[in-house]
Design an enzyme around this catalytic site. Structure first.
Site, PDB file in Angstrom:
ATOM      1  N   HIS A  71     -15.299  -2.396  -1.405  1.00  0.00           N
ATOM      2  CA  HIS A  71     -15.903  -3.724  -1.337  1.00  0.00           C
ATOM      3  C   HIS A  71     -15.778  -4.278   0.081  1.00  0.00           C
ATOM      4  O   HIS A  71     -14.704  -4.230   0.675  1.00  0.00           O
ATOM      5  CB  HIS A  71     -15.204  -4.685  -2.297  1.00  0.00           C
ATOM      6  CG  HIS A  71     -15.157  -4.209  -3.713  1.00  0.00           C
ATOM      7  ND1 HIS A  71     -14.250  -4.685  -4.629  1.00  0.00           N
ATOM      8  CD2 HIS A  71     -15.909  -3.291  -4.372  1.00  0.00           C
ATOM      9  CE1 HIS A  71     -14.436  -4.093  -5.800  1.00  0.00           C
ATOM     10  NE2 HIS A  71     -15.431  -3.236  -5.674  1.00  0.00           N
ATOM     11  N   TYR A 134      -2.950  -9.280  -0.686  1.00  0.00           N
ATOM     12  CA  TYR A 134      -3.808  -9.509   0.471  1.00  0.00           C
ATOM     13  C   TYR A 134      -4.061 -11.000   0.678  1.00  0.00           C
ATOM     14  O   TYR A 134      -4.242 -11.769  -0.270  1.00  0.00           O
ATOM     15  CB  TYR A 134      -5.127  -8.748   0.356  1.00  0.00           C
ATOM     16  CG  TYR A 134      -5.911  -8.943  -0.924  1.00  0.00           C
ATOM     17  CD1 TYR A 134      -7.011  -9.795  -0.983  1.00  0.00           C
ATOM     18  CD2 TYR A 134      -5.559  -8.249  -2.086  1.00  0.00           C
ATOM     19  CE1 TYR A 134      -7.735  -9.959  -2.144  1.00  0.00           C
ATOM     20  CE2 TYR A 134      -6.278  -8.412  -3.257  1.00  0.00           C
ATOM     21  CZ  TYR A 134      -7.361  -9.263  -3.287  1.00  0.00           C
ATOM     22  OH  TYR A 134      -8.085  -9.431  -4.461  1.00  0.00           O
TER      23      TYR A 134
END
Length: 475
Positions: A71, A134
């Site tokens: 992605h 993240y």
């Protein structure tokens, strides 16, 4: 525990531009371990972009072989692992020569990686109970533009440690397109405000009309609109150049002009600075020598205290203060601007050609600033990532008075410079029927700082010669 103790904080460049792997110090004992997973001051000092994260996400994976991606989102990511270990694969899906480039690496708690916008991100777990974490610098939105690539793409040919036939992967990830069918991610945009002004036109000539560059007039984007924060998806831009301003210095002394000057030069700047700061956008704002009173004998530096004489200068000084509230800002201070459209050089050239002998003030001194040179300086500052702050940008060379410049224009166009009569500012405006703005007598700006940044301002006289010759050739 798969983390390696005792590493020093160290960036490692990869084969994908902007994708930076970091070794992280991990400190452990019998109780467990500790690390600074994100430390802004230390990491930016080592070259990591100050990307301004706004959200922290954690993806927990029970089993070995869990595979996610590829992605590419419209934001930057700082990827690390809290527990466990992953094989990470990154593919450049951005427009440009490295489209399709691949980088792979194992990530454990002693490593992290900065993933720039448009680089496809994916991973495969190598240990059970892996917590993949993240930071991102924008909030997820269904309206954002995303890019996807199939993990089994034959062109990139990622060497997954666990065969894809044996992994846990979603049907959606399995259905992503091959590289040949992926639309490259366009770079974040540049927005130029004041597109029809002299500097706006020079910026268009310098930057061109690429798809990621937008030019806007006030009719197209009103910075005083209460809905400015939602007028654009601001994270889609990385740079805003504010070349818009109210520059009618004498009309600014009238009641209506005063309102317009404060609106355009201060209120609007505060609004766009707030937008830039909230969305991590770099703001370039154009300042003026009119923020000074012109009483100093030496050139004005970037640190000279502002002391404007009239309304125009006051509004520009207020705009400078507003622009400086954006964390990422360049304030480009200039003077005596010459570009396309009506300006002093064209006026003097026209008077010379028509046989009209002008009176021109001789007690104001400065240097001409040609818009093409200002545009070049702006591009230099942001491309070289010069330190944020104020930069004086004018032509270089010996300062001159307006009268001396007028005489030179007459001479360059083949006319007798003695036709220009030198007068004082007070004499020139004596008997004026409308309010006249006070002018700084000394508009000379010190150019040492911009020169130290690596930009060499062109000689103002040489630029004048070329400008006048260009008019002569067109006539």
């Amino acid at each position: 525990m798969s983390a390696v103790f005792g590493k020093s904080l160290q960036p490692i460049e990869t084969s994908i531009p902007g994708l930076v792997l970091f070794e992280l110090p991990v400190h452990g004992d019998a109780r467990g371990w500790f690390k600074e997973n994100w430390q802004r001051e230390k990491m930016t000092a080592l070259g990591l972009p100050d990307f301004g994260p706004v959200q922290n996400n954690i993806s927990f994976n029970d089993a070995v072989g869990t595979t996610r991606g590829i992605h590419a989102e419209p934001w930057d990511k700082w990827v690390s692992v809290a527990t466990g270990r992953v094989f990470g694969a990154w593919v450049d899906l951005r427009e440009g020569p490295t489209f399709g480039a691949v980088f792979t690496a194992e990530i454990d708690p002693s490593r992290a990686i900065f993933v720039p916008r448009g680089v496809g991100n994916s991973y495969q777990t190598l240990e059970p109970n892996t917590a993949y974490t993240y930071l991102v610098n924008d909030h997820w939105s269904p309206d954002s533009d995303y890019a996807f690539l199939n993990v089994a793409d034959e062109t990139t040919a990622i060497s997954w440690p666990i065969p894809l036939s044996d992994v846990e992967i979603s049907e959606k990830d399995n259905a992503h397109p091959r590289l040949a069918d992926v639309a490259p991610v366009a770079p974040r945009g540049i927005l130029v405000l004041g597109a029809n002004g002299q500097l706006g036109q020079a910026l268009r000539a310098r930057l061109g009309d690429a798809a990621n560059i937008e030019y806007a007039t006030r009719a197209e984007l009103d910075l005083t609109d209460p809905d400015l924060s939602s007028a654009r998806r601001w994270r889609n831009y990385w740079l805003i150049i504010n070349a818009a301003a109210y520059t009618a210095v004498d009309l600014a002394e009238t009641p209506e002009g005063r309102r317009q000057a404060w609106s355009a030069n201060a209120t609007a700047v505060a609004a766009i600075a707030r937008v830039a700061d909230e969305h991590g956008v770099t703001l370039v704002h154009i300042s003026s020598d009119y923020v000074f009173d012109g009483t100093e004998e030496s050139p004005y530096s970037e640190d000279s205290p502002v002391c404007p004489l009239g309304v125009y200068g006051q509004t520009k000084a207020a705009g400078d203060l507003a622009a400086s509230t954006a964390e990422r800002h360049y304030i480009v201070r200039t003077s005596w601007v010459i570009g396309e459209g009506n300006n002093f050089v064209r006026t003097m050239h026209s008077l010379a050609e028509r046989g009209i002998d002008p009176r021109v003030v001789s007690d104001q001194h400065g240097r001409l600033s040609f818009t093409s040179d200002i545009a070049d300086a702006i591009v230099h500052l942001y491309k070289t990532r010069a330190p944020y702050g104020v930069y004086n940008v004018t032509g270089s060379g010996d300062p001159q008075s307006w009268a001396q410049i007028a005489e030179e224009i007459f001479r360059l166009s083949g006319h007798d410079p003695r036709r220009v009569t030198r007068v004082s500012t007070s004499t020139y405006f004596a008997g004026a029927s409308q309010p006249i703005a006070p002018r700084p007598a000394n508009s000379v700006l010190d150019l040492a700082k911009v020169a130290e940044s690596g930009f060499t301002p062109r000689d103002a006289h040489q630029s004048l010669v070329e400008y006048v010759n260009g008019m002569e050739n067109k006539s």
